[in-house]
Structures are given as C-alpha cells and as structure tokens.
Motif scaffolding. Structure first.
Motif, PDB file in Angstrom:
ATOM      1  N   PHE A   1       0.827  -1.196   0.000  1.00 52.23           N
ATOM      2  CA  PHE A   1       0.000   0.000   0.000  1.00 52.23           C
ATOM      3  C   PHE A   1       0.864   1.251   0.000  1.00 52.23           C
ATOM      4  O   PHE A   1       1.961   1.264   0.551  1.00 52.23           O
ATOM      5  CB  PHE A   1      -0.923   0.006   1.225  1.00 52.23           C
ATOM      6  N   GLY A   2       0.342   2.307  -0.608  1.00 50.36           N
ATOM      7  CA  GLY A   2       1.033   3.590  -0.646  1.00 50.36           C
ATOM      8  C   GLY A   2       0.318   4.615   0.195  1.00 50.36           C
ATOM      9  O   GLY A   2      -0.345   4.276   1.179  1.00 50.36           O
ATOM     10  N   SER A   3       0.437   5.855  -0.223  1.00 48.92           N
ATOM     11  CA  SER A   3      -0.203   6.940   0.528  1.00 48.92           C
ATOM     12  C   SER A   3      -1.714   6.749   0.552  1.00 48.92           C
ATOM     13  O   SER A   3      -2.305   6.211  -0.386  1.00 48.92           O
ATOM     14  CB  SER A   3       0.150   8.291  -0.089  1.00 48.92           C
ATOM     15  N   GLN A   4      -2.307   7.171   1.633  1.00 51.83           N
ATOM     16  CA  GLN A   4      -3.755   7.062   1.855  1.00 51.83           C
ATOM     17  C   GLN A   4      -4.251   5.620   1.736  1.00 51.83           C
ATOM     18  O   GLN A   4      -5.367   5.361   1.322  1.00 51.83           O
ATOM     19  CB  GLN A   4      -4.508   7.982   0.894  1.00 51.83           C
ATOM     20  N   SER A   5      -3.364   4.682   2.057  1.00 51.45           N
ATOM     21  CA  SER A   5      -3.685   3.245   2.050  1.00 51.45           C
ATOM     22  C   SER A   5      -4.179   2.742   0.699  1.00 51.45           C
ATOM     23  O   SER A   5      -4.941   1.779   0.637  1.00 51.45           O
ATOM     24  CB  SER A   5      -4.711   2.930   3.141  1.00 51.45           C
ATOM     25  N   SER A   6      -3.730   3.366  -0.380  1.00 55.02           N
ATOM     26  CA  SER A   6      -4.119   2.897  -1.712  1.00 55.02           C
ATOM     27  C   SER A   6      -3.214   1.746  -2.143  1.00 55.02           C
ATOM     28  O   SER A   6      -2.009   1.745  -1.880  1.00 55.02           O
ATOM     29  CB  SER A   6      -4.030   4.046  -2.719  1.00 55.02           C
ATOM     30  N   LEU A   7      -3.797   0.783  -2.783  1.00 53.80           N
ATOM     31  CA  LEU A   7      -3.042  -0.364  -3.269  1.00 53.80           C
ATOM     32  C   LEU A   7      -2.131   0.092  -4.401  1.00 53.80           C
ATOM     33  O   LEU A   7      -2.590   0.702  -5.369  1.00 53.80           O
ATOM     34  CB  LEU A   7      -3.990  -1.452  -3.769  1.00 53.80           C
ATOM     35  N   VAL A   8      -0.838  -0.167  -4.277  1.00 54.96           N
ATOM     36  CA  VAL A   8       0.115   0.246  -5.308  1.00 54.96           C
ATOM     37  C   VAL A   8       0.833  -0.934  -5.958  1.00 54.96           C
ATOM     38  O   VAL A   8       1.499  -0.770  -6.976  1.00 54.96           O
ATOM     39  CB  VAL A   8       1.154   1.258  -4.776  1.00 54.96           C
ATOM     40  N   GLY A   9       0.717  -2.097  -5.382  1.00 53.90           N
ATOM     41  CA  GLY A   9       1.383  -3.249  -5.961  1.00 53.90           C
ATOM     42  C   GLY A   9       1.283  -4.470  -5.077  1.00 53.90           C
ATOM     43  O   GLY A   9       0.461  -4.508  -4.154  1.00 53.90           O
ATOM     44  N   ALA A  10       2.120  -5.435  -5.374  1.00 56.49           N
ATOM     45  CA  ALA A  10       2.135  -6.673  -4.598  1.00 56.49           C
ATOM     46  C   ALA A  10       3.564  -7.191  -4.526  1.00 56.49           C
ATOM     47  O   ALA A  10       4.398  -6.869  -5.377  1.00 56.49           O
ATOM     48  CB  ALA A  10       1.238  -7.714  -5.244  1.00 56.49           C
TER      49      ALA A  10
ATOM     50  N   ARG B   1       4.720 -10.681   4.564  1.00 53.78           N
ATOM     51  CA  ARG B   1       3.931  -9.614   5.191  1.00 53.78           C
ATOM     52  C   ARG B   1       4.832  -8.560   5.825  1.00 53.78           C
ATOM     53  O   ARG B   1       4.559  -7.359   5.720  1.00 53.78           O
ATOM     54  CB  ARG B   1       2.965 -10.194   6.221  1.00 53.78           C
ATOM     55  N   ALA B   2       5.895  -8.990   6.479  1.00 54.96           N
ATOM     56  CA  ALA B   2       6.823  -8.041   7.104  1.00 54.96           C
ATOM     57  C   ALA B   2       7.491  -7.178   6.040  1.00 54.96           C
ATOM     58  O   ALA B   2       7.621  -5.959   6.205  1.00 54.96           O
ATOM     59  CB  ALA B   2       7.865  -8.784   7.931  1.00 54.96           C
ATOM     60  N   ALA B   3       7.911  -7.797   4.946  1.00 55.92           N
ATOM     61  CA  ALA B   3       8.559  -7.031   3.875  1.00 55.92           C
ATOM     62  C   ALA B   3       7.578  -6.050   3.237  1.00 55.92           C
ATOM     63  O   ALA B   3       7.918  -4.889   2.985  1.00 55.92           O
ATOM     64  CB  ALA B   3       9.111  -7.994   2.821  1.00 55.92           C
ATOM     65  N   ALA B   4       6.357  -6.490   2.978  1.00 55.20           N
ATOM     66  CA  ALA B   4       5.343  -5.618   2.383  1.00 55.20           C
ATOM     67  C   ALA B   4       4.996  -4.453   3.311  1.00 55.20           C
ATOM     68  O   ALA B   4       4.808  -3.327   2.855  1.00 55.20           O
ATOM     69  CB  ALA B   4       4.091  -6.405   2.031  1.00 55.20           C
ATOM     70  N   LEU B   5       4.930  -4.725   4.611  1.00 52.34           N
ATOM     71  CA  LEU B   5       4.659  -3.664   5.575  1.00 52.34           C
ATOM     72  C   LEU B   5       5.784  -2.631   5.554  1.00 52.34           C
ATOM     73  O   LEU B   5       5.537  -1.420   5.553  1.00 52.34           O
ATOM     74  CB  LEU B   5       4.495  -4.240   6.979  1.00 52.34           C
ATOM     75  N   GLY B   6       7.026  -3.090   5.506  1.00 55.19           N
ATOM     76  CA  GLY B   6       8.154  -2.169   5.434  1.00 55.19           C
ATOM     77  C   GLY B   6       8.130  -1.319   4.182  1.00 55.19           C
ATOM     78  O   GLY B   6       8.361  -0.107   4.227  1.00 55.19           O
ATOM     79  N   ILE B   7       7.828  -1.940   3.055  1.00 54.24           N
ATOM     80  CA  ILE B   7       7.735  -1.193   1.789  1.00 54.24           C
ATOM     81  C   ILE B   7       6.584  -0.193   1.870  1.00 54.24           C
ATOM     82  O   ILE B   7       6.724   0.970   1.471  1.00 54.24           O
ATOM     83  CB  ILE B   7       7.558  -2.159   0.599  1.00 54.24           C
ATOM     84  N   SER B   8       5.433  -0.646   2.371  1.00 55.05           N
ATOM     85  CA  SER B   8       4.270   0.241   2.485  1.00 55.05           C
ATOM     86  C   SER B   8       4.583   1.449   3.371  1.00 55.05           C
ATOM     87  O   SER B   8       4.219   2.580   3.029  1.00 55.05           O
ATOM     88  CB  SER B   8       3.074  -0.525   3.062  1.00 55.05           C
ATOM     89  N   ARG B   9       5.257   1.225   4.480  1.00 53.18           N
ATOM     90  CA  ARG B   9       5.622   2.333   5.373  1.00 53.18           C
ATOM     91  C   ARG B   9       6.538   3.332   4.671  1.00 53.18           C
ATOM     92  O   ARG B   9       6.414   4.530   4.843  1.00 53.18           O
ATOM     93  CB  ARG B   9       6.286   1.816   6.644  1.00 53.18           C
ATOM     94  N   SER B  10       7.478   2.823   3.885  1.00 52.08           N
ATOM     95  CA  SER B  10       8.401   3.731   3.200  1.00 52.08           C
ATOM     96  C   SER B  10       7.726   4.513   2.079  1.00 52.08           C
ATOM     97  O   SER B  10       8.213   5.562   1.689  1.00 52.08           O
ATOM     98  CB  SER B  10       9.602   2.947   2.643  1.00 52.08           C
ATOM     99  N   LEU B  11       6.594   4.014   1.583  1.00 52.22           N
ATOM    100  CA  LEU B  11       5.869   4.710   0.520  1.00 52.22           C
ATOM    101  C   LEU B  11       4.900   5.768   1.033  1.00 52.22           C
ATOM    102  O   LEU B  11       4.393   6.584   0.265  1.00 52.22           O
ATOM    103  CB  LEU B  11       5.104   3.710  -0.348  1.00 52.22           C
ATOM    104  N   ARG B  12       4.624   5.763   2.336  1.00 53.47           N
ATOM    105  CA  ARG B  12       3.653   6.715   2.896  1.00 53.47           C
ATOM    106  C   ARG B  12       4.248   8.068   3.076  1.00 53.47           C
ATOM    107  O   ARG B  12       5.160   8.526   3.301  1.00 53.47           O
ATOM    108  CB  ARG B  12       3.112   6.211   4.218  1.00 53.47           C
TER     109      ARG B  12
END
Length: 95
Positions: A55-64, A84-95
């Motif tokens: 997920f990216g900004s505003q919790s929008s799906l940006v990829g997988a 899940r841990a890796a995706a969470l880290g990526i999502s946090r860095s995209l926010r």
C-alpha cells in the motif's frame, strides 16, 4: 471484472488450476479476508506462489510482493510472515 474473467473462460494450466467460477470466487473472498494469495501448482507443477499487497499513501493499493518456490521448499506460514513483514516495510516507506 470477475464476470469478464469468467466469461473469457478459466483455462487450466495444470490439473490443479481452478476452473470453477464458484471456487475462484471463494478463493478471492479468502484472499481479501486474509490479505494473502496462494496458489499451489495451479500454474506450473512443482511450484507454489504466494503474494501480499503493498500500500502507498492514503492506504491505496500500489502493488504486490510475491515469491515462487518449488513446492517442497515452500514453508507457507514462515514465508507468509516474511512476505507480510517485507510488504509492511515497503508500504511504510511509501507513505
């Protein structure tokens, strides 16, 4: 979109490929509820894949984020935790 996929036909790649619209819908509902998609030998015999959303900004799906491994080497619970841990880290860095 689901109707379009079903209308175009659910063609099997292997004997494990889901070709029933009802079973596919049930899988999609489970994936939405769990946030984890898995397939075991549905595309290629001997291989299993799993994926989680990013997920990216505003919790929008940006990829997988996904992994594919020989079925005998896949550790479903262990790999799911790592993905899940890796995706969470990526999502946090995209926010």
């Amino acid at each position: 979109m689901f109707a379009d996929v079903v209308r175009n036909g659910l063609k099997p790649f292997t004997r494990h490929t889901v070709t029933s619209p009802g079973r596919l819908r049930a899988q999609l509902e489970r994936i939405r509820a769990e946030g984890l998609a898995t397939e075991a030998e549905e595309i290629r015999l001997g291989y299993t894949s799993m994926a989680v959303p990013v997920f990216g900004s505003q919790s929008s799906l940006v990829g997988a984020l996904s992994i594919t491994a020989p079925t005998y080497r896949m550790d479903p619970s262990g790999h799911a935790v790592a993905l899940r841990a890796a995706a969470l880290g990526i999502s946090r860095s995209l926010r």
